[in-house]
Every structure is written in structure tokens, then in C-alpha cells.
Design a protein around this motif. Structure first.
Motif, PDB file in Angstrom:
ATOM      1  N   CYS A 173      -2.093  -2.641  -2.358  1.00 20.57           N
ATOM      2  CA  CYS A 173      -1.244  -3.681  -1.443  1.00 20.57           C
ATOM      3  C   CYS A 173      -1.249  -4.464  -1.984  1.00 20.57           C
ATOM      4  CB  CYS A 173      -2.409  -3.638  -0.079  1.00 20.57           C
ATOM      5  SG  CYS A 173      -1.810  -4.718   1.192  1.00 20.57           S
ATOM      6  N   CYS A 203      -4.601  -0.986   1.366  1.00 13.21           N
ATOM      7  CA  CYS A 203      -4.526  -1.792   3.147  1.00 13.21           C
ATOM      8  C   CYS A 203      -5.072  -1.464   3.966  1.00 13.21           C
ATOM      9  CB  CYS A 203      -3.346  -0.907   3.519  1.00 13.21           C
ATOM     10  SG  CYS A 203      -2.068  -1.496   2.679  1.00 13.21           S
ATOM     11  N   CYS A 242      -5.578  -5.194   5.711  1.00 10.88           N
ATOM     12  CA  CYS A 242      -4.322  -6.467   5.229  1.00 10.88           C
ATOM     13  C   CYS A 242      -3.449  -6.589   6.084  1.00 10.88           C
ATOM     14  CB  CYS A 242      -3.672  -5.559   3.980  1.00 10.88           C
ATOM     15  SG  CYS A 242      -2.589  -4.379   4.753  1.00 10.88           S
ATOM     16  N   CYS A 256       3.834  -2.761   5.244  1.00 14.54           N
ATOM     17  CA  CYS A 256       2.292  -1.744   4.841  1.00 14.54           C
ATOM     18  C   CYS A 256       2.465  -1.314   6.120  1.00 14.54           C
ATOM     19  CB  CYS A 256       1.187  -2.231   4.442  1.00 14.54           C
ATOM     20  SG  CYS A 256       0.762  -2.476   3.709  1.00 14.54           S
ATOM     21  N   SER A 294       2.775   0.825   0.630  1.00 19.52           N
ATOM     22  CA  SER A 294       3.657  -1.437   1.491  1.00 19.52           C
ATOM     23  C   SER A 294       5.298  -1.307   0.159  1.00 19.52           C
ATOM     24  CB  SER A 294       2.535  -2.591   0.611  1.00 19.52           C
ATOM     25  OG  SER A 294       1.418  -2.113   0.817  1.00 19.52           O
TER      26      SER A 294
HETATM   27 ZN   LIG Z   1      -1.482  -3.682   3.327  1.00 22.87          ZN
END
Ligand SMILES: [Zn+2]
Length: 164
Positions: free
Chosen positions: A68, A76, A79, A97, A102
């Protein structure tokens, strides 16, 4: 294909020539999106008998990654699912994502709403929404239908440039 659904070769399949269209037709694909790297002139010249369309609005995906970019290249977790990368010039590239991957998108959307009369030999136009709110998407559809020039920052993509 016999499974009761239609298969469209969409963004990422990079249909660049008549042979690809004919091959996909034999494989049971029912429609294709032509490569986003072709000029309008090149895509208009494609043969084959499958219905075809062109990427006429939207942010093109630039990069697909498992690490990510919003989370220092880790996975991720935490995130937030979306954000943006900023380059040295301060230009923002949206990141979305999903499902452990992503996608980094172009900073500016393609817009061909005011160039529709120059788009030849196409059966459909793809308007591809990514970061737009429902209201923004509605406005784009309205502008596109009316054929008015783009309101904000935009790109023509490869429509007039293309790969030589
Ligand atoms: Zn992400």
C-alpha cells in the motif's frame, strides 16, 4: 461461453489491433474496450466484428500494487482505503485500495465529452468513475451528454497522441 453471462474485455486488456478483437471474439468475448493508448484515428481503423468502445471519461489507472503506497509500502491495514500520493510538483494522484490491492490513478481524468463527433467506429463510450462523488458523477454525465467542454483539469489521454 455458455455460462449465461457476457464477457466484456475491459480496461487493462489493452486491445490494440484487429487480431486481438478476432481472437477474443472466437473465445466468446462479446464486447471490447479498445486500448487507452491508441489515438482516435487508430481505434477507428480497427476491424473485427465485436462491438467496441472507448475510454471516454475517467482517471486512468497508472499502477496496481500489493504494497500500500498510503501505508509506507506495508499492507493495507489501517490505510483508510483511499488517499493520494503527491509528487514533487505537488500534483496529487488518488489511490484507492480494495481487496488487498492499491490502484494509483492519474491526477487528471480523461474527458472526451466535447469530442464525441471525432470518435468514429465505436459502439459505446465508457465513463469510468473512481474518486467522484455521486453528485460529481452526475454532473460529468450531464456535461458529457451535452457535449460541453471539461470544467476542471483534464487530459485527452492518448486520443490525439497515441503510441506511434
Ligand atoms: Zn491501502
Amino acid at each position: 461461453m455458455g455460462e449465461g453471462f457476457e464477457v466484456l474485455a475491459g480496461p487493462g486488456t489493452n486491445i490494440f489491433n484487429t487480431r486481438s478483437i478476432k481472437t477474443l471474439s472466437r473465445e466468446g468475448v462479446t464486447a471490447v474496450l479498445v486500448s487507452t493508448e491508441m489515438t482516435l484515428k487508430q481505434s477507428a481503423a480497427l476491424g473485427g466484428d465485436l462491438p467496441r468502445g472507448i475510454f471516454a471519461y475517467g482517471r486512468l489507472p497508472l499502477m496496481l500494487t500489493r504494497a500500500c503506497p498510503l501505508n509506507n509500502g506495508k499492507k493495507c491495514a489501517d490505510c483508510g482505503g483511499s488517499g493520494a500520493l503527491r509528487d514533487r510538483m505537488g500534483i496529487e494522484f488518488p489511490v484507492i485500495c480494495e481487496a488487498g490491492c492499491s490502484v494509483v490513478y492519474n491526477s487528471r481524468p480523461v474527458y472526451l465529452g466535447d469530442k464525441k463527433e471525432e470518435i468514429k467506429n465505436m459502439d459505446f463510450l465508457l465513463l469510468y468513475f473512481t474518486t467522484e462523488s455521486r453528485e460529481e458523477a452526475g454532473l460529468v454525465i450531464k456535461d458529457f451528454s451535452a457535449g460541453v467542454p471539461p470544467r476542471g483539469e483534464f487530459t485527452r489521454g492518448a486520443a490525439y497522441r497515441g503510441v506511434e
